[in-house]
Enzyme design. Structure first.
Site, PDB file in Angstrom:
ATOM      1  N   HIS A  25       0.853  -1.193   0.000  1.00 51.13           N
ATOM      2  CA  HIS A  25       0.000   0.000   0.000  1.00 51.13           C
ATOM      3  C   HIS A  25       0.885   1.238   0.000  1.00 51.13           C
ATOM      4  O   HIS A  25       1.346   1.688   1.042  1.00 51.13           O
ATOM      5  CB  HIS A  25      -0.927  -0.016   1.235  1.00 51.13           C
ATOM      6  CG  HIS A  25      -1.963   1.072   1.216  1.00 51.13           C
ATOM      7  ND1 HIS A  25      -3.276   0.857   1.623  1.00 51.13           N
ATOM      8  CD2 HIS A  25      -1.915   2.371   0.837  1.00 51.13           C
ATOM      9  CE1 HIS A  25      -3.959   1.982   1.504  1.00 51.13           C
ATOM     10  NE2 HIS A  25      -3.152   2.920   1.028  1.00 51.13           N
ATOM     11  N   HIS A  76       1.239   4.935  -2.515  1.00 52.54           N
ATOM     12  CA  HIS A  76       0.780   5.719  -3.678  1.00 52.54           C
ATOM     13  C   HIS A  76       1.986   6.361  -4.356  1.00 52.54           C
ATOM     14  O   HIS A  76       2.694   7.157  -3.727  1.00 52.54           O
ATOM     15  CB  HIS A  76      -0.208   6.793  -3.225  1.00 52.54           C
ATOM     16  CG  HIS A  76      -1.450   6.225  -2.602  1.00 52.54           C
ATOM     17  ND1 HIS A  76      -2.597   5.986  -3.318  1.00 52.54           N
ATOM     18  CD2 HIS A  76      -1.711   5.812  -1.334  1.00 52.54           C
ATOM     19  CE1 HIS A  76      -3.525   5.468  -2.513  1.00 52.54           C
ATOM     20  NE2 HIS A  76      -3.013   5.351  -1.301  1.00 52.54           N
ATOM     21  N   HIS A  95      -9.679   0.986  -0.243  1.00 48.79           N
ATOM     22  CA  HIS A  95      -9.468   1.662   1.029  1.00 48.79           C
ATOM     23  C   HIS A  95     -10.781   1.573   1.811  1.00 48.79           C
ATOM     24  O   HIS A  95     -11.854   1.841   1.248  1.00 48.79           O
ATOM     25  CB  HIS A  95      -9.159   3.144   0.808  1.00 48.79           C
ATOM     26  CG  HIS A  95      -7.784   3.429   0.286  1.00 48.79           C
ATOM     27  ND1 HIS A  95      -7.291   2.906  -0.875  1.00 48.79           N
ATOM     28  CD2 HIS A  95      -6.792   4.213   0.796  1.00 48.79           C
ATOM     29  CE1 HIS A  95      -6.054   3.361  -1.063  1.00 48.79           C
ATOM     30  NE2 HIS A  95      -5.725   4.146  -0.067  1.00 48.79           N
ATOM     31  N   GLU A 118     -10.562   3.399   7.454  1.00 45.44           N
ATOM     32  CA  GLU A 118      -9.527   4.333   7.893  1.00 45.44           C
ATOM     33  C   GLU A 118     -10.241   5.532   8.535  1.00 45.44           C
ATOM     34  O   GLU A 118     -10.211   5.704   9.738  1.00 45.44           O
ATOM     35  CB  GLU A 118      -8.678   4.804   6.699  1.00 45.44           C
ATOM     36  CG  GLU A 118      -7.618   5.836   7.050  1.00 45.44           C
ATOM     37  CD  GLU A 118      -7.066   6.571   5.813  1.00 45.44           C
ATOM     38  OE1 GLU A 118      -7.784   6.685   4.803  1.00 45.44           O
ATOM     39  OE2 GLU A 118      -5.920   7.049   5.893  1.00 45.44           O
ATOM     40  N   ASP A 154       1.804   3.967   2.710  1.00 48.23           N
ATOM     41  CA  ASP A 154       0.720   4.786   2.153  1.00 48.23           C
ATOM     42  C   ASP A 154       1.260   6.017   1.411  1.00 48.23           C
ATOM     43  O   ASP A 154       1.198   6.071   0.192  1.00 48.23           O
ATOM     44  CB  ASP A 154      -0.244   5.191   3.275  1.00 48.23           C
ATOM     45  CG  ASP A 154      -1.564   5.754   2.782  1.00 48.23           C
ATOM     46  OD1 ASP A 154      -1.905   5.520   1.613  1.00 48.23           O
ATOM     47  OD2 ASP A 154      -2.268   6.415   3.578  1.00 48.23           O
TER      48      ASP A 154
HETATM   49 ZN    ZN Z   1      -3.829   4.891   0.617  1.00 49.61          ZN
END
Ligand code: ZN
Length: 333
Positions: A13, A15, A190, A193, A271
């Site tokens: 995970h 980006h 996702h 969260e 992330d």
């Molecule tokens: Zn993410």
């Protein structure tokens, strides 16, 4: 204690747009005539909180214009990951959004795939790509995202997933998810969260998700914990990101130990590493510091990341051998 930068790890995970080196962003901005807000002329801006995160994303989007920009950030991603022991990565890229913005549907993805191919040839890392789609954006674009995933599957695109604000429902995208599943494209959303158990349930049922991007709020609901555990749906846990965006009060108070204690499959990820100032090896180090895990437990986290990946069986077997070798070496090496 062994060096966690040499522990082989899978990064599931992360980006791509949030991995860009500050100096690279500066150079690309200069080449493309984009003004960057700087603190004092030579240090990159510092980031804190969700607003700053969104601003940074907008800034990166404004800078990435040419094929060589996308190629470069993908190649540098490989270099930076390989240097900290990431041997396999599934990197997320918002291909259709860049394609729409630049009025060139395939260019950004093709350039990223070229950059990853260069990086994989030069460094000890194997990469795949996940195409994400913001829930705030149109269903039409989600279809285009799936179309790209199908057409570039043979070049390493393995999955699509919904990201962005979890308050936006997943239901409008149900037909896209069904089509992806029918086409053999993996699904990773996702959920859990910013929003609670309902977002996780929706990701599992309507979204057919095979992993949970974050998923930490599963702990709000005991029944859901049991379901996620019984179905062995892996969580992509990103502690420093959670702290940076305000979803956990501090690293030491992060629920990661509770997730493990509940018997859930936990993988460790970053992330948005360039924004919150972390790295995958850094996350493992912080876990060791905050929770006192020994090398065996830390290697188990890495093994969970191999098993939760969409890597071919040979790759998973090789990664497991490398983790065994790391543990077999004497501490201090
Ligand atoms: Zn993410």
């Amino acid at each position: 204690m062994r060096d966690l930068a040499t522990l082989p790890k899978a990064h599931l995970h992360v980006h791509l747009e949030s991995t860009v080196r500050p100096e690279t962003l500066r150079e690309i901005a200069a080449a493309n005539g984009v003004d960057l807000p700087m603190d004092d002329g030579d240090t990159p801006p510092t980031f804190a909180g969700f607003r700053a995160f969104a601003d940074h994303n907008a800034l990166v989007r404004a800078c990435l214009l040419r094929p060589e920009d996308f190629r470069r950030i993908a190649r540098e991603f490989c270099a930076d990951e390989a240097a900290q022991g990431t041997r396999y990565a599934e990197v997320t890229f918002t291909a259709a959004s860049h394609g729409d913005r630049l009025k060139h549907p395939e260019m950004p993805l093709e350039a990223v795939l070229e950059g990853l191919a260069e990086g994989q040839a030069a460094y000890d890392i194997e990469c795949r790509v996940i195409l994400d789609h913001s829930r705030r954006r149109s269903v039409d674009r989600a279809w285009r995202t799936l179309d790209l995933a199908r057409r570039y599957a043979s070049h390493g695109v393995v999955a699509i997933g919904l990201a962005g604000e979890e308050t936006y429902p997943l239901a409008p995208f149900a037909a896209v998810m069904d089509a992806a599943s029918d086409a053999g494209v993996h699904l990773v959303h996702h959920a859990g969260e910013a929003c609670g158990p309902e977002s996780i349930r929706e990701a599992i049922t309507t979204g057919r998700t095979q992993r949970l991007g974050h998923g930490i709020r599963v702990l709000d609901d005991d029944e859901l914990v049991a379901e996620v555990r019984d179905r062995a749906i892996p969580l992509e846990v990103c502690p420093t990101s959670n702290v940076g965006l305000g979803f956990a009060s501090s690293f030491s108070e992060h629920p990661l130990p509770l997730l493990l204690k509940a018997g859930l499959v936990v993988t460790l990820n970053t992330d948005i590493p360039a924004i919150v100032g972390t790295s995958l090896a850094g996350e493992y180090e912080q876990v060791r510091d905050a929770f006192g895990y020994d090398d065996h437990l830390l290697a188990d986290l890495a093994r969970a990341s191999f098993d939760a990946s969409f890597a071919p069986a040979e790759t998973k077997a090789r990664l497991h051998e490398q983790a065994d070798a790391w543990l077999a070496a004497a501490p201090g090496h």
